[in-house]
Structures are given as structure tokens and as C-alpha cells.
Design a protein around this motif. Structure first.
Motif, PDB file in Angstrom:
ATOM      1  N   ASP A 135       0.845  -1.181   0.000  1.00 51.83           N
ATOM      2  CA  ASP A 135       0.000   0.000   0.000  1.00 51.83           C
ATOM      3  C   ASP A 135       0.887   1.240   0.000  1.00 51.83           C
ATOM      4  N   HIS A 136       0.276   2.414   0.005  1.00 56.95           N
ATOM      5  CA  HIS A 136       1.037   3.659  -0.098  1.00 56.95           C
ATOM      6  C   HIS A 136       1.888   3.921   1.140  1.00 56.95           C
ATOM      7  N   LYS A 137       1.681   3.190   2.233  1.00 60.93           N
ATOM      8  CA  LYS A 137       2.505   3.330   3.445  1.00 60.93           C
ATOM      9  C   LYS A 137       3.532   2.209   3.536  1.00 60.93           C
ATOM     10  N   SER A 138       3.707   1.484   2.450  1.00 58.94           N
ATOM     11  CA  SER A 138       4.649   0.373   2.337  1.00 58.94           C
ATOM     12  C   SER A 138       4.301  -0.810   3.232  1.00 58.94           C
ATOM     13  N   GLU A 190     -10.039  -5.621  -2.260  1.00 61.86           N
ATOM     14  CA  GLU A 190      -9.752  -7.022  -1.983  1.00 61.86           C
ATOM     15  C   GLU A 190      -8.736  -7.603  -2.955  1.00 61.86           C
ATOM     16  N   LEU A 191      -7.779  -8.291  -2.389  1.00 60.35           N
ATOM     17  CA  LEU A 191      -6.788  -9.052  -3.130  1.00 60.35           C
ATOM     18  C   LEU A 191      -7.190 -10.514  -2.978  1.00 60.35           C
ATOM     19  N   LYS A 192      -7.393 -11.242  -4.094  1.00 68.54           N
ATOM     20  CA  LYS A 192      -7.821 -12.640  -4.038  1.00 68.54           C
ATOM     21  C   LYS A 192      -6.799 -13.521  -4.739  1.00 68.54           C
ATOM     22  N   LEU A 193      -6.637 -14.732  -4.232  1.00 68.38           N
ATOM     23  CA  LEU A 193      -5.712 -15.702  -4.799  1.00 68.38           C
ATOM     24  C   LEU A 193      -6.475 -16.943  -5.246  1.00 68.38           C
ATOM     25  N   PHE A 194      -6.153 -17.413  -6.463  1.00 65.51           N
ATOM     26  CA  PHE A 194      -6.698 -18.646  -7.016  1.00 65.51           C
ATOM     27  C   PHE A 194      -5.525 -19.524  -7.441  1.00 65.51           C
ATOM     28  N   VAL A 195      -5.574 -20.797  -7.129  1.00 62.52           N
ATOM     29  CA  VAL A 195      -4.546 -21.752  -7.565  1.00 62.52           C
ATOM     30  C   VAL A 195      -5.259 -22.895  -8.275  1.00 62.52           C
ATOM     31  N   ASN A 196      -4.816 -23.170  -9.498  1.00 57.64           N
ATOM     32  CA  ASN A 196      -5.421 -24.216 -10.336  1.00 57.64           C
ATOM     33  C   ASN A 196      -6.929 -24.019 -10.472  1.00 57.64           C
ATOM     34  N   GLY A 197      -7.340 -22.762 -10.629  1.00 55.72           N
ATOM     35  CA  GLY A 197      -8.743 -22.439 -10.829  1.00 55.72           C
ATOM     36  C   GLY A 197      -9.576 -22.391  -9.565  1.00 55.72           C
ATOM     37  N   ASN A 198      -8.986 -22.722  -8.410  1.00 56.93           N
ATOM     38  CA  ASN A 198      -9.723 -22.760  -7.149  1.00 56.93           C
ATOM     39  C   ASN A 198      -9.409 -21.532  -6.288  1.00 56.93           C
ATOM     40  N   TYR A 199     -10.455 -20.958  -5.705  1.00 56.69           N
ATOM     41  CA  TYR A 199     -10.296 -19.817  -4.812  1.00 56.69           C
ATOM     42  C   TYR A 199      -9.590 -20.272  -3.536  1.00 56.69           C
ATOM     43  N   ILE A 200      -8.516 -19.575  -3.156  1.00 55.73           N
ATOM     44  CA  ILE A 200      -7.739 -19.928  -1.968  1.00 55.73           C
ATOM     45  C   ILE A 200      -8.076 -19.016  -0.795  1.00 55.73           C
ATOM     46  N   GLY A 201      -8.128 -17.712  -1.050  1.00 49.48           N
ATOM     47  CA  GLY A 201      -8.405 -16.781   0.034  1.00 49.48           C
ATOM     48  C   GLY A 201      -8.295 -15.352  -0.436  1.00 49.48           C
ATOM     49  N   LYS A 202      -8.513 -14.436   0.520  1.00 48.76           N
ATOM     50  CA  LYS A 202      -8.448 -13.019   0.178  1.00 48.76           C
ATOM     51  C   LYS A 202      -7.809 -12.243   1.311  1.00 48.76           C
ATOM     52  N   SER A 203      -7.384 -11.033   0.976  1.00 47.73           N
ATOM     53  CA  SER A 203      -6.831 -10.092   1.941  1.00 47.73           C
ATOM     54  C   SER A 203      -7.433  -8.736   1.615  1.00 47.73           C
ATOM     55  N   THR A 204      -7.875  -8.017   2.643  1.00 49.29           N
ATOM     56  CA  THR A 204      -8.455  -6.696   2.443  1.00 49.29           C
ATOM     57  C   THR A 204      -7.368  -5.648   2.632  1.00 49.29           C
ATOM     58  N   ILE A 205      -7.212  -4.796   1.641  1.00 47.39           N
ATOM     59  CA  ILE A 205      -6.195  -3.748   1.670  1.00 47.39           C
ATOM     60  C   ILE A 205      -6.743  -2.580   2.482  1.00 47.39           C
ATOM     61  N   GLU A 206      -5.992  -2.158   3.484  1.00 52.33           N
ATOM     62  CA  GLU A 206      -6.459  -1.084   4.360  1.00 52.33           C
ATOM     63  C   GLU A 206      -6.242   0.302   3.775  1.00 52.33           C
ATOM     64  N   GLY A 207      -5.160   0.486   3.044  1.00 49.47           N
ATOM     65  CA  GLY A 207      -4.863   1.791   2.454  1.00 49.47           C
ATOM     66  C   GLY A 207      -4.948   1.717   0.945  1.00 49.47           C
ATOM     67  N   LYS A 208      -4.450   2.729   0.285  1.00 50.39           N
ATOM     68  CA  LYS A 208      -4.411   2.731  -1.174  1.00 50.39           C
ATOM     69  C   LYS A 208      -3.238   1.885  -1.647  1.00 50.39           C
ATOM     70  N   PRO A 209      -3.428   1.108  -2.732  1.00 51.82           N
ATOM     71  CA  PRO A 209      -2.304   0.347  -3.274  1.00 51.82           C
ATOM     72  C   PRO A 209      -1.215   1.287  -3.787  1.00 51.82           C
ATOM     73  N   LYS A 210       0.014   0.840  -3.679  1.00 51.16           N
ATOM     74  CA  LYS A 210       1.133   1.625  -4.191  1.00 51.16           C
ATOM     75  C   LYS A 210       1.089   1.606  -5.702  1.00 51.16           C
ATOM     76  N   ARG A 211       1.175   2.767  -6.316  1.00 55.95           N
ATOM     77  CA  ARG A 211       1.148   2.858  -7.778  1.00 55.95           C
ATOM     78  C   ARG A 211       2.562   2.777  -8.321  1.00 55.95           C
TER      79      ARG A 211
END
Length: 133
Positions: free
Chosen positions: A3-6, A33-54
């Protein structure tokens, strides 16, 4: 993802060495939300608290966590067959289709074409070319 705060966000998955894996990570900027899929299957997610780093003016480094002081850090040790970048988060059905057929097989398999596509078949040294249309 940073995120923008590293602050660094990640999702983990169990993998075995010497196995092929199809990995997709999506980011929905409206849901943060950041989501991860492996071999087409949903693995999990993480909610970003700040703005993503550009990373507007930086090169895209595929297969490493970061690039500092002209040195790559945390390099991926393995083979990557193709990589695509879209300007929207792929739907679950699109991820399944890409997993089953690949990103490009005479046509793009998603609703919209990716804004970047690397098939790792063109380039030289450690540079590959974006072959998106």
C-alpha cells in the motif's frame, strides 16, 4: 501487494516442488480485496487497508517480489509459461476458462483482452515482449 505506506499484503497457499501450478491474483479496487486462485480454485483473500502503491513509471518485474538498488529480491525459482494483466478483476468463470485453456489460444479467453500479455516465447536475455493486441 504494497500500500502507499509500504505495508505488504499477501495470501499464502501450500505448494509442492516440481509441480505445475496455475496462479491467479486479482485486485478489486472498489472492494479493496486481493484474491488468490490456484489451479482455478479460490484460496483466500486479503483486504487492503490503504491505497495500493502505484508503480506508474516503473517496469513490471515478473517473478520477483521487488527490485531495489538495481538488484532483484526474492526471485522466483521455476518456470513461467505465460502471464497476463487485465485492467479489471477477472470473474471466477474467466479464471476457470483461463486455467482450462490458457490466456490466448487463437483468441483471448476472457471478456476483454488483457492490457499486457507475455508468453515467454519472444525476447532476449532477461527481457520478454508484451504481445497483447
Amino acid at each position: 501487494m504494497w500500500d502507499h505506506k509500504s505495508k505488504y499484503y499477501y495470501i499464502t497457499a501450500n505448494i509442492e516442488v516440481n509441480q505445475f501450478y496455475h496462479v491467479v491474483m486479482t485486485f478489486d479496487k472498489f472492494e479493496s480485496e486481493l484474491k488468490l486462485f490456484v489451479n482455478g480454485n479460490y484460496i483466500g483473500k486479503s483486504t487492503i487497508e490503504g491505497k495500493p502503491k502505484r508503480l506508474v513509471s516503473n517496469n513490471l518485474h515478473i517473478g520477483m517480489a521487488s527490485f531495489e538498488r538495481n538488484k532483484p529480491l526474492h526471485q522466483f525459482k521455476g518456470f513461467i509459461s505465460e502471464c497476463g494483466v487485465w485492467d479489471y478483476p477477472l470473474k471466477d468463470t474467466e479464471i476457470t476458462k483461463v486455467y482450462n485453456t490458457g490466456i490466448y489460444k487463437d483468441y483471448y479467453t476472457t471478456s476483454d483482452t488483457p492490457i499486457g500479455y507475455w508468453n515467454f516465447e519472444s525476447g532476449y536475455d532477461n527481457i520478454i515482449f508484451d504481445t497483447s493486441k
